[in-house]
Design an enzyme around this catalytic site. Structure first.
Site, mmCIF file in Angstrom:
data_model
loop_
_atom_site.group_PDB
_atom_site.id
_atom_site.type_symbol
_atom_site.label_atom_id
_atom_site.label_comp_id
_atom_site.label_asym_id
_atom_site.label_seq_id
_atom_site.Cartn_x
_atom_site.Cartn_y
_atom_site.Cartn_z
ATOM 1 N N GLY A 158 -3.853 -0.410 8.247
ATOM 2 C CA GLY A 158 -2.837 -1.183 7.538
ATOM 3 C C GLY A 158 -2.584 -2.536 8.164
ATOM 4 O O GLY A 158 -2.058 -3.431 7.516
ATOM 5 N N CYS A 179 0.807 -1.217 0.000
ATOM 6 C CA CYS A 179 0.000 0.000 0.000
ATOM 7 C C CYS A 179 0.845 1.274 0.000
ATOM 8 O O CYS A 179 0.533 2.232 -0.717
ATOM 9 C CB CYS A 179 -0.950 0.007 1.199
ATOM 10 S SG CYS A 179 -0.150 -0.281 2.795
ATOM 11 N N ARG A 216 3.990 3.790 12.387
ATOM 12 C CA ARG A 216 2.566 3.569 12.657
ATOM 13 C C ARG A 216 2.060 4.707 13.544
ATOM 14 O O ARG A 216 2.687 5.039 14.556
ATOM 15 C CB ARG A 216 2.361 2.229 13.363
ATOM 16 C CG ARG A 216 0.897 1.844 13.535
ATOM 17 C CD ARG A 216 0.284 1.353 12.232
ATOM 18 N NE ARG A 216 0.831 0.066 11.834
ATOM 19 C CZ ARG A 216 0.593 -0.506 10.643
ATOM 20 N NH1 ARG A 216 -0.169 0.112 9.752
ATOM 21 N NH2 ARG A 216 1.124 -1.661 10.345
ATOM 22 N N HIS A 274 -3.214 6.330 4.837
ATOM 23 C CA HIS A 274 -1.798 6.554 5.117
ATOM 24 C C HIS A 274 -1.366 7.923 4.592
ATOM 25 O O HIS A 274 -1.875 8.398 3.569
ATOM 26 C CB HIS A 274 -0.941 5.493 4.424
ATOM 27 C CG HIS A 274 -1.051 4.124 5.012
ATOM 28 N ND1 HIS A 274 -1.723 3.845 6.179
ATOM 29 C CD2 HIS A 274 -0.546 2.930 4.582
ATOM 30 C CE1 HIS A 274 -1.628 2.544 6.436
ATOM 31 N NE2 HIS A 274 -0.919 1.971 5.486
ATOM 32 N N LYS A 322 10.381 -3.029 1.159
ATOM 33 C CA LYS A 322 9.384 -3.174 0.094
ATOM 34 C C LYS A 322 9.316 -1.898 -0.731
ATOM 35 O O LYS A 322 9.218 -1.939 -1.966
ATOM 36 C CB LYS A 322 8.000 -3.474 0.688
ATOM 37 C CG LYS A 322 7.816 -4.879 1.227
ATOM 38 C CD LYS A 322 6.453 -5.001 1.925
ATOM 39 C CE LYS A 322 6.295 -6.329 2.633
ATOM 40 N NZ LYS A 322 5.018 -6.414 3.374
#
Length: 335
Positions: free
Chosen positions: A159, A128, A233, A240, A212
């Protein structure tokens, strides 16, 4: 069009149902699959009740054109051949296949044609945070090649799934009562806190989530761009946010960048500082595009530009991107 959703009871599976309906996706028959625990559950889609079937190694996917899978990497790997053996295109929302050379990793606004070349019948949906970022980066890449990206993410509880969202709400309730908060879905209490760790640490000292963003961005954009990420977070329910700094081969003016963002597919420029207008998760949750604001020069880099993005990571960061891949394949007669 015969469509299947694997992992129908999860947060993303439920979002698939909403997005497919919202976008009037062409479906003649919809099949829902899940674990033995969720099998037998009923969901309504376009005024019709559909019962979740248990995912098994059989011929249930015979005749399926597109299978949206969102049940975790382990399930995707185990059932890949079962899902694809009769010709279904598997659009997978897990991390299982993203970096496999023979599986395209696709964000339609950035590299849609990659979806046409899928030797295994599988297309991977990126992470994402990567999806959100590359949609915005594409607008700048079209002006001048991006050499490096620094990004700090501010990732919502969503998430980590529906149960993580519920835990955040529960933590606030417990704290207000003076009770010790329940901590199960996050490494620490998230309420009234930020946690500078999303996923596990690797040997590089970056987390898997951060790596990632490095690896997936290069694959999607077919680029040698270097990405340095810090993923955090935050106690936000959904959507986000990302602070992004880019270094380009030539200087990009703020005016150029703003014009590029305003014309970019999948991007909404929301940048009116005089009226304190910029994207925030509270306003963006539930919406489709990637919103961009706070566009400005990077004072630390003559070839630098910095901006802020917000996007709903369950929609564009997951279900919506997968559905847009399917829509692209239909438009291109590439199923």
């Amino acid at each position: 069009m015969k469509v299947a959703i694997v992992g129908a009871s999860g947060a993303v599976g439920q979002e698939f149902l909403r997005v497919l309906d919202e976008r009037n996706f062409p479906i003649d028959e919809l099949l829902l699959f899940g674990s033995s625990r969720s099998a037998g559950s009923e969901y309504v889609f376009r005024n019709k009740k559909i019962v979740v079937q248990e995912l098994k190694h059989n011929d249930d996917f015979k005749g399926v054109d597109i299978a949206f899978t969102s049940a975790g990497a382990g399930t995707s790997k185990e059932f890949e051949s079962t899902i694809t053996k009769h010709g279904a295109v598997m659009i997978d929302n897990s991390s299982a296949f993203r970096m496999d050379d023979d599986v395209p990793l696709v964000v339609p606004e950035v590299n849609g044609p990659d979806a046409k070349i899928r030797p295994r019948g599988v297309i991977a949906n990126p992470n994402c945070t990567t999806i959100q970022m590359v949609v915005a980066l594409k607008a700048i890449e079209n002006l001048s090649h991006i050499k490096a990206v620094h990004v700090a993410t501010y990732q919502a509880a969503s998430g980590a799934g529906a149960s993580a969202m519920a835990e955040l709400v529960h933590q606030y309730e417990e704290l207000i009562k003076g009770d010790k908060p329940t901590v199960e879905k996050f490494y620490y209490q998230l309420a009234y806190n930020v946690i500078p760790q999303v996923d596990v640490f690797t040997d590089t000292l970056y987390t898997k989530e951060e790596m990632k963003m490095y690896n997936e961005t290069r694959k999607i954009m077919h680029s040698d761009v270097k990405v340095s990420a810090m993923c955090v977070r935050v106690p936000v329910m959904r959507a986000h946010s990302e602070s992004i700094w880019v270094e380009t081969e030539r200087p990009i003016s703020v005016a150029e960048a703003r014009e590029a963002f305003s014309k970019a597919e999948g991007v909404v420029l929301m940048d009116d500082l005089a009226n304190k207008i910029y994207p925030m998760p509270l306003d963006i949750a539930g919406k489709d595009p990637v919103y961009v604001g706070r566009v400005r020069e990077d004072l630390a880099n003559p070839n630098g530009l910095t901006f802020w993005t917000v996007s709903d990571q369950i929609k564009k960061g997951a279900a919506l991107n997968a559905v847009q891949i399917a829509e692209y394949l239909i438009r291109e007669n590439a199923l």
